[in-house]
Design a protein around this motif. Structure first.
Motif, mmCIF file in Angstrom:
data_model
loop_
_atom_site.group_PDB
_atom_site.id
_atom_site.type_symbol
_atom_site.label_atom_id
_atom_site.label_comp_id
_atom_site.label_asym_id
_atom_site.label_seq_id
_atom_site.Cartn_x
_atom_site.Cartn_y
_atom_site.Cartn_z
ATOM 1 N N MET A 75 0.808 -1.221 0.000
ATOM 2 C CA MET A 75 0.000 0.000 0.000
ATOM 3 C C MET A 75 0.844 1.275 0.000
ATOM 4 N N LEU A 76 2.170 1.136 0.029
ATOM 5 C CA LEU A 76 3.035 2.302 0.179
ATOM 6 C C LEU A 76 3.242 3.071 -1.115
ATOM 7 N N GLY A 77 2.653 2.607 -2.228
ATOM 8 C CA GLY A 77 2.768 3.356 -3.475
ATOM 9 C C GLY A 77 2.247 4.770 -3.371
ATOM 10 N N HIS A 289 10.909 1.865 0.989
ATOM 11 C CA HIS A 289 10.383 0.527 1.278
ATOM 12 C C HIS A 289 9.514 0.018 0.139
ATOM 13 N N ALA A 290 8.702 0.902 -0.444
ATOM 14 C CA ALA A 290 7.858 0.507 -1.570
ATOM 15 C C ALA A 290 8.724 0.045 -2.739
ATOM 16 N N CYS A 291 9.806 0.758 -3.014
ATOM 17 C CA CYS A 291 10.690 0.394 -4.119
ATOM 18 C C CYS A 291 11.335 -0.966 -3.886
ATOM 19 N N ARG A 292 11.781 -1.228 -2.674
ATOM 20 C CA ARG A 292 12.420 -2.518 -2.401
ATOM 21 C C ARG A 292 11.414 -3.666 -2.530
ATOM 22 N N TYR A 293 10.180 -3.425 -2.073
ATOM 23 C CA TYR A 293 9.139 -4.450 -2.227
ATOM 24 C C TYR A 293 8.876 -4.733 -3.709
ATOM 25 N N LEU A 294 8.722 -3.692 -4.502
ATOM 26 C CA LEU A 294 8.457 -3.869 -5.927
ATOM 27 C C LEU A 294 9.643 -4.530 -6.624
ATOM 28 N N LEU A 310 14.718 0.046 -9.483
ATOM 29 C CA LEU A 310 13.964 0.232 -8.237
ATOM 30 C C LEU A 310 14.894 0.223 -7.027
ATOM 31 N N ILE A 311 15.941 -0.588 -7.064
ATOM 32 C CA ILE A 311 16.929 -0.556 -5.984
ATOM 33 C C ILE A 311 17.639 0.790 -5.953
ATOM 34 N N GLU A 312 17.975 1.288 -7.134
ATOM 35 C CA GLU A 312 18.583 2.623 -7.211
ATOM 36 C C GLU A 312 17.640 3.680 -6.637
ATOM 37 N N ALA A 313 16.342 3.574 -6.982
ATOM 38 C CA ALA A 313 15.360 4.525 -6.456
ATOM 39 C C ALA A 313 15.281 4.439 -4.939
ATOM 40 N N ALA A 314 15.292 3.216 -4.398
ATOM 41 C CA ALA A 314 15.231 3.039 -2.947
ATOM 42 C C ALA A 314 16.412 3.715 -2.269
ATOM 43 N N GLU A 315 17.592 3.573 -2.837
ATOM 44 C CA GLU A 315 18.782 4.197 -2.245
ATOM 45 C C GLU A 315 18.669 5.715 -2.266
ATOM 46 N N GLN A 316 18.130 6.252 -3.347
ATOM 47 C CA GLN A 316 17.949 7.704 -3.433
ATOM 48 C C GLN A 316 16.915 8.200 -2.418
#
Length: 368
Positions: A75-77, A289-294, A310-316
């Motif tokens: 639901m974190l989208g 967290h949403a990015c890592r889940y996806l 998506l991992i790159e996005a999570a880090e950012q």
């Protein structure tokens, strides 16, 4: 009907029944045996998380989904579409349609036309849940902040009520807690009218359609929800210079507001930072967290979603969340009469949030 009638010893015990909650032990469906000790806890409420607890409403949903045996990560989208509103960052909430799509939970405003305690009793007797605004002055879990010190509204979910014992197990912030005696009466019973929220805003969460989808099906729905939020988002990461992205707009407003913080002091700072850096920081952290889940789903199941981006996005987003916290500390220095340098933290937040949104767009196939 989830209500459980408890025999407390016959007529001699009638006087011990705490009105106005009746004499039955009541529980939200699945919470009949819930205690503080056995309550499940989401990874989102790990004490190591930089912005846990998040905000009272997001925390309610993180805690409620976990308590019901559901995964809150899909639901974190909603974090992808959060915006800066001119004087504050948007107060992050999961959208009602997302909750229904993912979990089969229906949510809507609930009219409290009778005493609040009667509504609590009726709704819990059906096994449904209420999200109730109460006065944190009466919540022991806020000791040191609000309990017995400051009147402020916050949201809780009653989970299990024992009226005779005068005890309520409830969700608030990042955990499950217990409310007793006078605090219970003042939060939800006859003492409600004397608090900060005498006419509370209440939402009904119906559990009759609750479902637990298979992991792949749940992930697929979460991907489409995330795409919807990215499409709905302001221009962050889209490369549109016509309108600055929300991170830029937040930082510009903060820069203008630093002299006001110095003038008004620490009490004002706490209110201002809650509405700005805290909301922006927790939104960025939940977006990570949403990015890592996806990303995990993209690695496991065939799709057109780019797991590495998506991992790159999570880090950012993680970097943005940390920068927001550093910026908040520097604003506290301004409010205490010092002259902090906020540029590095402010620029790091903008860079992280903007790069995170750009990477999410590309990972989900929505880049320009």
């Amino acid at each position: 009907m989830t209500a459980v009638t408890v025999n407390h010893g016959g007529p001699a015990d009638t006087a011990s029944v705490r009105e106005p909650f009746g004499h039955e032990v009541l529980a939200v469906r699945g919470c009949e045996s819930l205690t503080v000790a056995n309550a499940p806890r989401s990874v989102l409420h790990d004490p190591a998380e930089p912005w846990s607890p998040t905000n009272c409403y997001m925390d309610v949903w993180i805690g409620l989904t976990a308590t019901l045996g559901l995964d809150p990560l899909p639901m974190l989208g909603a974090a992808f579409s959060a915006d800066f509103l001119g004087d504050q960052w948007e107060f992050l909430k999961p959208r009602q349609e997302d909750l229904e799509t993912l979990y089969g939970l229906t949510v809507g405003e609930y009219d409290t036309w009778r005493p609040l305690a009667e509504h609590v009793q009726l709704v819990m007797s059906r096994g449904d849940a209420l999200i109730v605004e109460v006065d944190a002055y009466h919540l022991p879990d806020t000791e040191g902040v609000s309990y017995g010190r400051a009147h402020t509204k916050t949201s809780i979910v009653p989970l299990r009520l024992d009226p005779v014992a005068g005890e309520l197990v409830y969700l608030h912030n990042d955990g499950v807690h217990v409310l007793h005696g006078e605090d219970l009466d003042n939060a939800l019973g006859t003492g409600v009218g004397s608090g900060r929220v005498p006419y509370p805003y209440v939402e009904l969460v119906r559990l009759d359609g609750i479902r637990s989808l298979a992991p792949e099906a749940l992930w697929q729905r979460a991907v489409e929800i995330a795409r919807g939020h990215v499409r709905r988002a302001p221009d962050a990461g889209a490369g549109n210079s016509a309108r600055p992205d929300p991170a830029d707009r937040l930082v510009a407003a903060i820069r203008e507001h630093v002299p006001v913080l110095a003038e008004r002091g620490m009490e004002y700072f706490h209110q201002y930072s809650f509405a700005t850096t805290r909301q922006a920081g927790l939104t960025s952290g939940l977006a990570a967290h949403a990015c890592r889940y996806l990303s995990r789903g993209a690695q496991e199941w065939p799709s057109d979603v780019d797991a590495e981006q998506l991992i790159e996005a999570a880090e950012q987003f993680d970097a943005a969340a940390g920068a927001a916290k550093a910026l908040q500390f520097k604003l506290a220095r301004a409010a205490s009469g010092r002259t902090p340098r906020i540029d590095s933290s402010a620029e790091a937040f903008v860079a992280g949030h903007t790069a995170g949104m750009r990477a999410v767009r590309e990972a989900l196939g929505l880049g320009e």
